[in-house]
Design an enzyme around this catalytic site. Sequence first.
Site, short mmCIF file in Angstrom:
data_model
loop_
_atom_site.label_atom_id
_atom_site.label_comp_id
_atom_site.label_asym_id
_atom_site.label_seq_id
_atom_site.Cartn_x
_atom_site.Cartn_y
_atom_site.Cartn_z
N CYS A 283 -41.44 -0.17 -6.78
CA CYS A 283 -41.93 0.71 -5.77
C CYS A 283 -42.18 1.75 -5.73
O CYS A 283 -41.65 2.54 -4.60
CB CYS A 283 -41.05 0.30 -4.95
SG CYS A 283 -40.11 -2.16 -5.12
N ALA A 285 -44.96 3.31 -3.80
CA ALA A 285 -45.67 3.85 -2.40
C ALA A 285 -44.95 4.82 -1.66
O ALA A 285 -43.53 3.86 -1.55
CB ALA A 285 -46.94 3.32 -2.03
N PRO A 286 -44.75 5.48 -1.08
CA PRO A 286 -45.58 6.62 -0.98
C PRO A 286 -45.93 7.23 -2.23
O PRO A 286 -46.46 8.28 -2.11
CB PRO A 286 -45.87 7.38 0.30
CG PRO A 286 -44.05 7.12 0.61
CD PRO A 286 -43.22 5.54 -0.28
N GLY A 288 -43.32 9.96 -3.68
CA GLY A 288 -42.49 10.67 -4.73
C GLY A 288 -41.93 10.91 -4.96
O GLY A 288 -41.78 11.58 -5.86
N ASP A 346 -36.89 1.60 -6.42
CA ASP A 346 -36.47 2.08 -5.38
C ASP A 346 -36.41 0.99 -4.19
O ASP A 346 -37.53 1.14 -4.17
CB ASP A 346 -37.17 3.26 -5.42
CG ASP A 346 -36.48 3.77 -3.45
OD1 ASP A 346 -35.23 3.95 -3.66
OD2 ASP A 346 -36.86 4.25 -2.81
N CYS A 399 -32.76 3.15 0.64
CA CYS A 399 -31.81 3.96 1.54
C CYS A 399 -31.23 3.13 2.70
O CYS A 399 -30.98 3.34 4.11
CB CYS A 399 -32.99 4.54 2.30
SG CYS A 399 -34.39 3.67 2.78
#
Length: 471
Positions: A283, A285-286, A288, A346, A399
Site C-alpha cells: 500500500c 502511496a504516498p 514514505g 501498511d 496507524c
Amino acid sequence: MVLKADDKKNNNNRPKPSRQADHPQSAPGTSPFAEKPGLDVRLAAAKILAAVVDKRTPLDGMLDAGHGNPAYKVLSDADRALTRAILNATLRHMPRIEAAIASLLDTPLPAGARALQHVLLIGAAQILYLDIPAHAAVDLAVEQANRDPRNRRFAKLVNAILRRLERERDVILEQSSKISPVPDWYRKRLDKAYGTEDAFKIAEAQLTPAPIDLTVKADREVWAERLKAKILPTGSLRLAAFDGKIPSLDGFDEGAWWVQDAAAAIPAQLFGDIAGKRIADLCAAPGGKTAQLAAMGAKVVAIEQSANRTVRLRENLARLDLDVEILETDLFDYRPEELLDGVLLDAPCSSTGTTRRHPDVLWTKGISDIEKLAGLQARMLRHAVTLVKPGGLIVFSNCSLDPLEGEELVARLVAEDPSVERVAIPPADWPGLEQAINAAGEFRTTPAMLPPGGGYAGGMDGFFACVLRRR
C-alpha cells in the site's frame, strides 16, 4: 431552553443583537452580511463542521483548495488558514465545549437545533481555545444566528452564552479539563485497551498539533545540524516550531529528506539489513515507507491501487531520485513471478492514531468502521503471507490505536495459520522506545510517547507494527 439564573440577571445590560431586518435590502444573489469582516470564515467553518459531525464527511477533502467545500474555496489564503484553525480547535475540544455550553443552560438545546449547535461550537472554540478577540467571536456568531431563519430567534441566547463563556473562561477551562476531549465511543475503546490513566493521557496528547518530522536518505547528523533538528529514537529528525512552507526548507529540492511522522518511520526499519533483497510495499502511496526501503538498498516493488495516489507516489519518488518499480494494481491481484524476500503491508485503517493532525477522524469513524477495516486488514495480511518465500518476512503495520486492528488481528492469524510465526522485536534495539514494545514483541506507539524537551514538541502518531515470518 433558558440560561441559568446568574446570567439572566446580567442579560438586560447587553446590547440587542442585530436582526436581518436591520440591514438594507441587497441585490438578488448577494448577502447583506458580506460587508462584515470575518463572517464568511465563520459561515464556512459552521458548514464544514456540520458536514463532519452530522454527515461524517472527512475534513481533508473539504479543505482541498481545488475540489473542497465551495464556501472554503472562495476564501483568501489567510481566511482559509483561519477556517482550518477554528475547525481544528472545535473538533479537538468538542466534548469539552459541548459540556461548557450545557453547563450554562437550564434546559438542553432542542434536539433538532443542529445549526444552532454548530454556531455555538464555532464561537465557543474561538473564545476558549484560540487567540481571537472574544468580542469578534461573539459579534460574528450573533450575525450567523440572525442570517439563518432557523437560528434567528436564538440570537440573544447565542450572545448571552458566548459572553458568559468569555467572562468565566478561566473557571470553565479548569472545570472542563477533567472531561475527556474525545467522543464517548472512542474513550471507552481507549479505556478498555490502555486503562483509564493512560487512555486519558492519549486523549490529552491529541489536543496538541503534530510537529514536523523528517526521514533523511543519509547523513542524519549533518542534516540535523543544518535544519536545527532533534534526532529522535526512530532516527527521524524533528523540527522546532515551523510555520513556513515545506518546499522552502534546505534539502527539499535536492531530495535529501521527506516528511514522515516518527512512528511511521518504524515499520520499514523492522526488516533489518535488506540491501539487495526483493521487497514489496503493498500500500505504497504516498511513498514514505517505499522511499525508506529503497534508501536501505532493497529492490522495491511499490503497489498502489489508486490512480491519483500513484501519480503522487511517482512524483515523490522522482524528487527523492530513488529507483523503484511502481505497479498500479489491486494488491489482491499482485502475484510476483518469484516469491519475495519480504513484504511491507501498511494497511488502510481507522487512522485513530493520527488525530493530532486529523481531529475529524474521531467524528467520522466509529466502531463499525474499525470492525470492517479489521476484516479487510486480515484478508490483506493473509494474502501478503503468500507473496514471500519460506523464511521471508512480513512487516504489518497501521496507524490505528485500536487492538482490533493490531494485536488482536495478529494473534488470531498466528493462532490459525501454522505457516506464520511472530518474530519478537528486541526492546534493546530501540533505546528510548523500550516502553513501546509489548510483551509479544510488537510495536505499539501512542501520541503520549516521546516527551517534549529542549524547545522541541513531544508525541508521535499511534502506530502498531509487528514482524511475521513465513515458515
